[in-house]
Scaffold this active site. Structure first.
Site, PDB file in Angstrom:
ATOM      1  CB  SER A 155      -0.097   7.092  -1.870  1.00  0.00           C
ATOM      2  OG  SER A 155      -0.996   8.112  -1.490  1.00  0.00           O
ATOM      3  CE1 TYR A 168      -3.415   3.276   0.650  1.00  0.00           C
ATOM      4  CE2 TYR A 168      -3.036   5.631   0.926  1.00  0.00           C
ATOM      5  CZ  TYR A 168      -3.208   4.530   0.105  1.00  0.00           C
ATOM      6  OH  TYR A 168      -3.144   4.680  -1.264  1.00  0.00           O
TER       7      TYR A 168
HETATM    8  N1  LIG Z   1      -6.986   6.100  -6.372  1.00  0.00           N
HETATM    9  C1  LIG Z   1      -6.247   6.973  -5.723  1.00  0.00           C
HETATM   10  O1  LIG Z   1      -6.651   8.114  -5.434  1.00  0.00           O
HETATM   11  C2  LIG Z   1      -4.829   6.625  -5.344  1.00  0.00           C
HETATM   12  C3  LIG Z   1      -4.002   7.654  -4.903  1.00  0.00           C
HETATM   13  C4  LIG Z   1      -2.696   7.359  -4.541  1.00  0.00           C
HETATM   14  C5  LIG Z   1      -2.245   6.056  -4.618  1.00  0.00           C
HETATM   15  N2  LIG Z   1      -3.070   5.066  -5.053  1.00  0.00           N
HETATM   16  C6  LIG Z   1      -2.533   3.713  -5.110  1.00  0.00           C
HETATM   17  O2  LIG Z   1      -2.660   3.228  -6.420  1.00  0.00           O
HETATM   18  C7  LIG Z   1      -2.771   1.798  -6.405  1.00  0.00           C
HETATM   19  C8  LIG Z   1      -3.966   1.384  -7.245  1.00  0.00           C
HETATM   20  O3  LIG Z   1      -5.142   1.883  -6.618  1.00  0.00           O
HETATM   21  P1  LIG Z   1      -6.498   2.119  -7.404  1.00  0.00           P
HETATM   22  O4  LIG Z   1      -6.965   3.453  -7.061  1.00  0.00           O
HETATM   23  O5  LIG Z   1      -6.343   1.718  -8.821  1.00  0.00           O
HETATM   24  O6  LIG Z   1      -7.434   1.073  -6.622  1.00  0.00           O
HETATM   25  P2  LIG Z   1      -8.429  -0.057  -7.125  1.00  0.00           P
HETATM   26  O7  LIG Z   1      -9.166   0.339  -8.331  1.00  0.00           O
HETATM   27  O8  LIG Z   1      -9.178  -0.447  -5.889  1.00  0.00           O
HETATM   28  O9  LIG Z   1      -7.438  -1.256  -7.555  1.00  0.00           O
HETATM   29  C9  LIG Z   1      -6.725  -1.976  -6.600  1.00  0.00           C
HETATM   30  C10 LIG Z   1      -6.106  -3.176  -7.282  1.00  0.00           C
HETATM   31  O10 LIG Z   1      -5.384  -3.893  -6.263  1.00  0.00           O
HETATM   32  C11 LIG Z   1      -5.709  -5.265  -6.396  1.00  0.00           C
HETATM   33  N3  LIG Z   1      -5.585  -5.963  -5.123  1.00  0.00           N
HETATM   34  C12 LIG Z   1      -6.070  -5.591  -3.917  1.00  0.00           C
HETATM   35  N4  LIG Z   1      -5.814  -6.560  -3.022  1.00  0.00           N
HETATM   36  C13 LIG Z   1      -5.159  -7.550  -3.681  1.00  0.00           C
HETATM   37  C14 LIG Z   1      -4.653  -8.834  -3.307  1.00  0.00           C
HETATM   38  N5  LIG Z   1      -4.753  -9.293  -2.050  1.00  0.00           N
HETATM   39  N6  LIG Z   1      -4.052  -9.582  -4.255  1.00  0.00           N
HETATM   40  C15 LIG Z   1      -3.944  -9.145  -5.524  1.00  0.00           C
HETATM   41  N7  LIG Z   1      -4.397  -7.950  -5.938  1.00  0.00           N
HETATM   42  C16 LIG Z   1      -5.007  -7.170  -5.026  1.00  0.00           C
HETATM   43  C17 LIG Z   1      -7.157  -5.275  -6.880  1.00  0.00           C
HETATM   44  O11 LIG Z   1      -7.421  -6.504  -7.525  1.00  0.00           O
HETATM   45  P3  LIG Z   1      -8.351  -7.672  -6.929  1.00  0.00           P
HETATM   46  O12 LIG Z   1      -9.332  -7.066  -5.994  1.00  0.00           O
HETATM   47  O13 LIG Z   1      -8.978  -8.273  -8.159  1.00  0.00           O
HETATM   48  O14 LIG Z   1      -7.415  -8.626  -6.281  1.00  0.00           O
HETATM   49  C18 LIG Z   1      -7.122  -4.131  -7.885  1.00  0.00           C
HETATM   50  O15 LIG Z   1      -6.675  -4.596  -9.126  1.00  0.00           O
HETATM   51  C19 LIG Z   1      -2.881   1.415  -4.920  1.00  0.00           C
HETATM   52  O16 LIG Z   1      -1.615   1.025  -4.436  1.00  0.00           O
HETATM   53  C20 LIG Z   1      -3.291   2.716  -4.246  1.00  0.00           C
HETATM   54  O17 LIG Z   1      -2.871   2.746  -2.901  1.00  0.00           O
HETATM   55  C21 LIG Z   1      -4.357   5.323  -5.422  1.00  0.00           C
END
Ligand SMILES: NC(=O)c1ccc[n+]([C@@H]2O[C@H](COP(=O)([O-])OP(=O)(O)OC[C@H]3O[C@@H](n4cnc5c(N)ncnc54)[C@H](OP(=O)(O)O)[C@@H]3O)[C@@H](O)[C@H]2O)c1
Length: 262
Positions: A155, A168
């Site tokens: 990120s 974070y």
């Molecule tokens: N959205 C943004 O603005 C943004 C910006 C920068 C970086 N990111 C990064 O991008 C990545 C994806 O984020 P997103 O926005 O797509 O979030 P999201 O929609 O909340 O997806 C998060 C994913 O992580 C999985 N997860 C969480 N805890 C877990 C665990 N204990 N075991 C296995 N899987 C787990 C969830 O699956 P389950 O709950 O089914 O386990 C889900 O598939 C993250 O690393 C986030 O920090 C996001």
């Protein structure tokens, strides 16, 4: 294995075609959309996350042809001991592995004066240690096979220690350092290690967070992530404008940065 100069140039110009992939954290958001776009390219994808129902929903919508393009594996990334055997099982069932993408992540809401260790621990365990557990397995395999791509979804938050989210930011900065070291280890074997640094993306993680700067839709984020990774880029900001914004932000002196509500 040392790549010749011509091979190195070829890697930069010719995007790689992936036939087999693991996406960890594929049950929603960026991981789900990357899965959908990889399947559309003809790739077979092993999807990993905790929520079986969500994995089944994705598999059902994508496994429409004669052969399954999505294989699902319910798993909590904090159960690190499961990873070596699960990784072997998946690569066996996929019949190989071209790329592993770690998109699992959590960012619980944290108040400015809150120091909640349980939340902090979860962020380190999911965002960092889970990635290390999975990528250590992939690194050993790819070093042996002298091919493969490792993609960590970090990120822009890892670029500086920002006051709203101390841990974070820490989890992402540490992930960046780990991925850089992996790249330095594995580059000589022809293995690519890609660090993805998205700014805000419209996913369940950012729902309800109000107006976010330069928010992009998830399909655009996934497309740019896949394209950059297939070109074997090292550090990728999504969208690219963040590279220049953070070039400035990284150079703001600490005593000034302290005064910014950022
Ligand atoms: N959205 C943004 O603005 C943004 C910006 C920068 C970086 N990111 C990064 O991008 C990545 C994806 O984020 P997103 O926005 O797509 O979030 P999201 O929609 O909340 O997806 C998060 C994913 O992580 C999985 N997860 C969480 N805890 C877990 C665990 N204990 N075991 C296995 N899987 C787990 C969830 O699956 P389950 O709950 O089914 O386990 C889900 O598939 C993250 O690393 C986030 O920090 C996001």
């Amino acid at each position: 294995m040392h790549l010749t100069f011509g091979e190195q140039i070829g890697c930069l110009i010719m995007p790689t075609v992936w036939k087999t992939a693991i996406v960890v954290g594929a049950s929603s958001g960026i991981g789900e959309e990357i899965t959908r776009q990889l399947v559309a390219q003809g790739c077979t994808v092993a999807i990993v996350a905790r929520r079986l129902q969500e994995l089944e929903r994705i598999a059902q919508s994508l496994n429409t042809g004669q052969s399954a393009k999505v294989l699902l594996y319910p798993h909590d990334v904090c159960v690190y001991d499961e990873v070596p055997a699960l990784f072997q099982k998946i690569t066996h069932e996929l019949g190989g592995l071209d790329v592993i993408i770690y998109a699992a992540g959590v960012m619980p809401s944290v108040q400015p004066s809150e120091y909640a260790f349980a939340k902090d621990r979860q962020m380190i365990e999911v965002n960092l240690l889970g990635a290390v557990a999975w990528f250590n397995e992939a690194a050993q395999r790819f070093e042996r096979t002298k091919a493969g791509t490792i993609v960590g979804i970090s990120s822009v938050a890892g670029e500086r220690g920002r006051y709203p989210q101390p841990v974070y930011c820490t989890s992402k900065a540490a992930l960046n350092a780990y991925l850089e070291a992996l790249r330095n280890r594995l580059g000589r074997f022809g293995v690519k290690v890609v660090t993805i640094k998205p700014g805000p993306v419209a996913t369940p993680m950012t729902e309800g967070l109000g107006k976010l700067p330069l928010l992009i839709p998830v399909d655009r984020a996934a497309r740019e992530i896949i394209q950059s990774a297939q070109r074997g880029k090292a550090n990728v900001f999504i969208p690219g404008i963040w590279r220049w914004i953070f070039l400035i932000i990284r150079n703001i002196p600490s005593f000034v940065f302290q005064k910014l509500k950022f």
